[in-house]
Design an enzyme around this catalytic site. Structure first.
Site, short mmCIF file in Angstrom:
data_model
loop_
_atom_site.label_atom_id
_atom_site.label_comp_id
_atom_site.label_asym_id
_atom_site.label_seq_id
_atom_site.Cartn_x
_atom_site.Cartn_y
_atom_site.Cartn_z
N SER A 66 0.88 -1.17 0.00
CA SER A 66 0.00 0.00 0.00
C SER A 66 0.91 1.21 0.00
O SER A 66 2.09 1.12 0.34
CB SER A 66 -0.84 -0.01 1.28
OG SER A 66 -1.47 1.23 1.48
N TYR A 99 -1.72 -0.88 10.58
CA TYR A 99 -1.87 -1.15 9.14
C TYR A 99 -0.55 -0.83 8.43
O TYR A 99 -0.05 -1.63 7.64
CB TYR A 99 -3.02 -0.33 8.57
CG TYR A 99 -3.29 -0.60 7.11
CD1 TYR A 99 -3.81 -1.83 6.69
CD2 TYR A 99 -3.04 0.37 6.14
CE1 TYR A 99 -4.05 -2.08 5.34
CE2 TYR A 99 -3.29 0.13 4.80
CZ TYR A 99 -3.79 -1.09 4.40
OH TYR A 99 -4.03 -1.34 3.06
P1 NDP Z 1 -11.65 -5.57 -0.17
O1 NDP Z 1 -12.12 -5.47 1.23
O2 NDP Z 1 -12.62 -5.34 -1.28
O3 NDP Z 1 -10.94 -6.97 -0.41
C1 NDP Z 1 -10.23 -7.64 0.59
C2 NDP Z 1 -10.15 -9.10 0.20
O4 NDP Z 1 -9.37 -9.79 1.18
C3 NDP Z 1 -11.52 -9.74 0.19
O5 NDP Z 1 -11.61 -10.62 -0.90
C4 NDP Z 1 -11.56 -10.52 1.49
O6 NDP Z 1 -12.36 -11.68 1.34
C5 NDP Z 1 -10.09 -10.92 1.61
N1 NDP Z 1 -9.73 -11.29 2.96
C6 NDP Z 1 -9.72 -10.52 4.08
N2 NDP Z 1 -9.35 -11.25 5.14
C7 NDP Z 1 -9.13 -12.51 4.68
C8 NDP Z 1 -8.76 -13.73 5.31
N3 NDP Z 1 -8.52 -13.81 6.63
N4 NDP Z 1 -8.62 -14.83 4.55
C9 NDP Z 1 -8.88 -14.78 3.22
N5 NDP Z 1 -9.23 -13.66 2.58
C10 NDP Z 1 -9.36 -12.55 3.30
O7 NDP Z 1 -10.47 -4.52 -0.27
P2 NDP Z 1 -9.30 -4.29 -1.32
O8 NDP Z 1 -9.55 -4.97 -2.59
O9 NDP Z 1 -9.06 -2.85 -1.31
O10 NDP Z 1 -8.08 -4.97 -0.55
C11 NDP Z 1 -7.17 -5.86 -1.14
C12 NDP Z 1 -5.78 -5.55 -0.64
O11 NDP Z 1 -5.41 -4.27 -1.13
C13 NDP Z 1 -5.61 -5.50 0.87
O12 NDP Z 1 -4.39 -6.14 1.22
C14 NDP Z 1 -5.52 -4.00 1.16
O13 NDP Z 1 -4.79 -3.74 2.31
C15 NDP Z 1 -4.81 -3.53 -0.09
N6 NDP Z 1 -4.92 -2.11 -0.39
C16 NDP Z 1 -6.13 -1.52 -0.65
C17 NDP Z 1 -6.20 -0.18 -0.93
C18 NDP Z 1 -7.50 0.52 -1.20
O14 NDP Z 1 -7.56 1.76 -1.16
N7 NDP Z 1 -8.58 -0.18 -1.48
C19 NDP Z 1 -5.00 0.65 -0.99
C20 NDP Z 1 -3.78 -0.07 -0.74
C21 NDP Z 1 -3.76 -1.39 -0.45
P3 NDP Z 1 -13.31 -12.35 2.44
O15 NDP Z 1 -13.81 -11.25 3.32
O16 NDP Z 1 -14.37 -12.99 1.59
O17 NDP Z 1 -12.45 -13.34 3.14
#
Ligand code: NDP
Length: 240
Positions: A133, A146
């Site tokens: 990030s 975070y």
């Molecule tokens: P979302 O919340 O849309 O996606 C997060 C994904 O992670 C979901 O598919 C969720 O699936 C999965 N997830 C969370 N916890 C678990 C777990 N314990 N086991 C398996 N899967 C898990 O957010 P983003 O797409 O934004 O996030 C994706 C990544 O991008 C993250 O690492 C986030 O930190 C990073 N990021 C996002 C930014 C943004 O502005 N959106 C900026 C910078 C980085 P489920 O709940 O079904 O398990």
């Protein structure tokens, strides 16, 4: 030419979903991992497998990867993406939220690496894209733990990148700014959420996860001897 298996953690929404769809559209078999199975199944991607896996559970992650490899062949791309952002005022935050972030964003990343690394080493090829990030490059108030987890991703990526270089395995780090996804649903601190949303509104909103997916596909699609080590993408107006 037959396209190779792409494994995507956190594929049920946001950037993971967009990337799974992108690789699928390009003809790759895709293994999608997350806890919300029905969401991944609802995408109806051809040549895909969806498994309900919590990335903190190393055994079930390894098992799912093996099952997909038995069906589709070896993993050529891991998008190590699953993560949560429990942003909050550190002084008022319940430490159980720290545990959650540390478990998912650091142990989860190591577990997925573990599931594919030996295979890639022995085949002398593959690409690992680790999700950091902009908060893994600079620190922000209310992002304390975070930021810690995302700095972790940068640190281990640099080390593993050198370790895997002699095996022709590429390690890419991607560091997005504000992307429109469900990530804010993890922010339970009302003040922090409001500040974040105000800032986001002020700069005209986040950008689509599809652009991040495009970048990942671009980096993956370069010849194996070309490594884009780091990518950072933000909305143009995101000055913080
Ligand atoms: P979302 O919340 O849309 O996606 C997060 C994904 O992670 C979901 O598919 C969720 O699936 C999965 N997830 C969370 N916890 C678990 C777990 N314990 N086991 C398996 N899967 C898990 O957010 P983003 O797409 O934004 O996030 C994706 C990544 O991008 C993250 O690492 C986030 O930190 C990073 N990021 C996002 C930014 C943004 O502005 N959106 C900026 C910078 C980085 P489920 O709940 O079904 O398990």
């Amino acid at each position: 030419m037959t396209k190779k298996l792409a494994v995507i953690t956190g594929a049920s929404s946001g950037i993971g979903e967009a990337t799974a769809k992108r690789f699928s559209k390009e003809g790759h078999p895709v293994l999608m991992l997350a806890r919300r199975l029905e969401k991944m199944e609802s995408f109806n991607l051809p040549n895909s497998m969806s498994r309900k896996v919590d990335v903190t559970d190393r055994d079930s992650l390894v098992k799912a990867v093996k099952e997909a490899e038995d069906k589709f062949g070896p993993t050529d791309m891991l998008f190590n993406n699953a993560g949560i952002a429990r942003l909050a005022d550190i002084g008022n935050q319940n430490p159980s939220e720290w545990d959650e972030m540390i478990n998912i964003n650091t142990n989860g990343v190591m577990n997925a690496l573990y599931a594919v690394m030996d295979g890639m080493k022995s085949r002398k090829g593959g690409t690992i894209v680790n999700m950091s990030s902009i908060a893994g490059r600079k620190v922000y108030p209310d992002h304390t733990v975070y930021c810690g987890t995302k700095y972790f991703v940068h640190a281990i990526s640099e080390s593993i990148r050198s370790y895997l270089a002699p095996y022709d395995v590429r390690v890419v780090v991607i560091s997005p700014g504000i992307i429109e996804t469900e990530v804010l649903s993890g922010v339970l601190d009302k003040n922090t959420l409001k500040n974040y949303q105000d800032n986001k509104k002020r700069i005209g909103g986040g950008i689509s996860a599809d652009y991040v997916a495009d970048m990942i596909y671009f980096a993956y699609n370069m010849p194996q001897n070309v490594l884009i080590q780091e990518m950072c993408v933000t909305p143009t107006r995101q000055e913080f």
